[in-house]
Design a protein around this motif. Structure first.
Motif, PDB file in Angstrom:
ATOM      1  N   LEU A 112       8.450   7.199   3.427  1.00 59.37           N
ATOM      2  CA  LEU A 112       9.497   6.651   4.421  1.00 59.37           C
ATOM      3  C   LEU A 112       8.820   4.349   4.136  1.00 59.37           C
ATOM      4  O   LEU A 112       7.270   4.525   3.739  1.00 59.37           O
ATOM      5  CB  LEU A 112       8.448   6.895   6.104  1.00 59.37           C
ATOM      6  N   GLU A 113       9.358   4.189   4.075  1.00 64.06           N
ATOM      7  CA  GLU A 113       9.579   2.873   3.969  1.00 64.06           C
ATOM      8  C   GLU A 113       9.233   2.045   5.371  1.00 64.06           C
ATOM      9  O   GLU A 113       9.760   1.768   5.690  1.00 64.06           O
ATOM     10  CB  GLU A 113      10.715   1.439   2.810  1.00 64.06           C
TER      11      GLU A 113
ATOM     12  N   ARG B 109       9.312  -5.323   2.802  1.00 60.83           N
ATOM     13  CA  ARG B 109       8.316  -3.711   2.819  1.00 60.83           C
ATOM     14  C   ARG B 109       7.049  -3.935   2.586  1.00 60.83           C
ATOM     15  O   ARG B 109       5.860  -4.121   1.537  1.00 60.83           O
ATOM     16  CB  ARG B 109       8.696  -3.213   1.330  1.00 60.83           C
ATOM     17  N   LEU B 110       5.758  -3.101   3.097  1.00 57.24           N
ATOM     18  CA  LEU B 110       5.082  -3.239   3.718  1.00 57.24           C
ATOM     19  C   LEU B 110       4.299  -2.191   3.316  1.00 57.24           C
ATOM     20  O   LEU B 110       2.605  -2.795   3.000  1.00 57.24           O
ATOM     21  CB  LEU B 110       4.654  -3.355   5.322  1.00 57.24           C
ATOM     22  N   ALA B 111       4.865  -1.186   3.371  1.00 62.37           N
ATOM     23  CA  ALA B 111       4.028  -0.116   2.913  1.00 62.37           C
ATOM     24  C   ALA B 111       5.258   1.286   2.327  1.00 62.37           C
ATOM     25  O   ALA B 111       5.974   0.799   2.915  1.00 62.37           O
ATOM     26  CB  ALA B 111       2.958   0.523   3.550  1.00 62.37           C
TER      27      ALA B 111
ATOM     28  N   LEU C 275      -1.305  -3.143  12.139  1.00 63.11           N
ATOM     29  CA  LEU C 275      -0.179  -2.508  13.214  1.00 63.11           C
ATOM     30  C   LEU C 275       0.634  -3.935  13.065  1.00 63.11           C
ATOM     31  O   LEU C 275       1.762  -2.893  13.571  1.00 63.11           O
ATOM     32  CB  LEU C 275      -0.808  -2.064  14.354  1.00 63.11           C
ATOM     33  N   THR C 276      -0.085  -5.333  13.387  1.00 59.45           N
ATOM     34  CA  THR C 276       1.034  -6.202  13.524  1.00 59.45           C
ATOM     35  C   THR C 276       1.712  -6.795  12.702  1.00 59.45           C
ATOM     36  O   THR C 276       3.065  -6.944  13.228  1.00 59.45           O
ATOM     37  CB  THR C 276       0.059  -7.376  13.575  1.00 59.45           C
ATOM     38  N   GLN C 277       1.878  -6.314  11.276  1.00 62.53           N
ATOM     39  CA  GLN C 277       3.262  -6.105  10.570  1.00 62.53           C
ATOM     40  C   GLN C 277       3.905  -5.680  10.127  1.00 62.53           C
ATOM     41  O   GLN C 277       4.765  -6.139  10.417  1.00 62.53           O
ATOM     42  CB  GLN C 277       2.012  -6.186   8.734  1.00 62.53           C
TER      43      GLN C 277
ATOM     44  N   ASP D 136       0.973  -1.148   0.073  1.00 60.76           N
ATOM     45  CA  ASP D 136      -0.101   0.240  -0.305  1.00 60.76           C
ATOM     46  C   ASP D 136       0.340   1.029  -0.077  1.00 60.76           C
ATOM     47  O   ASP D 136       1.817   1.382   0.712  1.00 60.76           O
ATOM     48  CB  ASP D 136      -1.190   0.000   1.385  1.00 60.76           C
ATOM     49  N   THR D 137       0.078   2.227  -0.670  1.00 64.22           N
ATOM     50  CA  THR D 137       1.001   3.591  -0.225  1.00 64.22           C
ATOM     51  C   THR D 137      -0.242   4.346   0.317  1.00 64.22           C
ATOM     52  O   THR D 137      -1.299   3.954  -0.666  1.00 64.22           O
ATOM     53  CB  THR D 137       1.259   4.373  -1.924  1.00 64.22           C
TER      54      THR D 137
END
Length: 90
Positions: free
Chosen positions: A19-20, A29-31, A85-87, A2-3
Motif C-alpha cells: 500500500l502506497e 509517496r511517503l512509505a 503521522l503528520t506527513q 520507508d518500507t
C-alpha cells in the motif's frame, strides 16, 4: 521513503502486496506498507492466540515491566511518530 514489513510470530516478513502511503499535502509517496494476505493474517491471528497462553501465565510484575519498557520506547520515538503521522495526514 520507508518500507515497512509485517511482524508475524516474532519475525519481520515481506508481503506480496503493498500500500502506497501518500503525503496529501505535497502528493508524494511517503512509505510503502505491507498488505497482509489472507494466509498471513491467519498466521498472525494463530500466533497471537498461541502467545496469549504464555502471556496470561506471565506474572503480573513481569508483564507490567514489559509494558513500561514498551511505553518508554514509544515515548522515546514520539517525535518521529508525530512527524510521520503528520506527513501521512498532510
Amino acid at each position: 521513503m520507508d518500507t515497512y514489513r509485517l511482524l508475524i510470530n516474532g519475525e519481520l516478513v515481506d508481503s506480496d502486496r503493498w500500500l502506497e502511503v501518500i503525503n496529501p499535502a505535497i502528493e508524494e509517496r511517503l512509505a510503502l506498507c505491507p498488505r497482509a494476505s489472507e494466509r498471513q493474517a491467519d498466521m498472525a491471528v494463530k500466533s497471537a492466540k498461541a502467545a496469549f497462553d504464555t502471556w496470561s501465565q506471565t506474572p503480573l510484575g513481569e508483564r507490567r515491566a514489559l509494558l513500561v519498557k514498551l511505553a518508554d520506547a514509544l515515548q522515546k520515538e514520539a517525535p518521529a511518530l508525530a512527524r510521520l503521522l503528520t506527513q501521512e495526514q498532510g
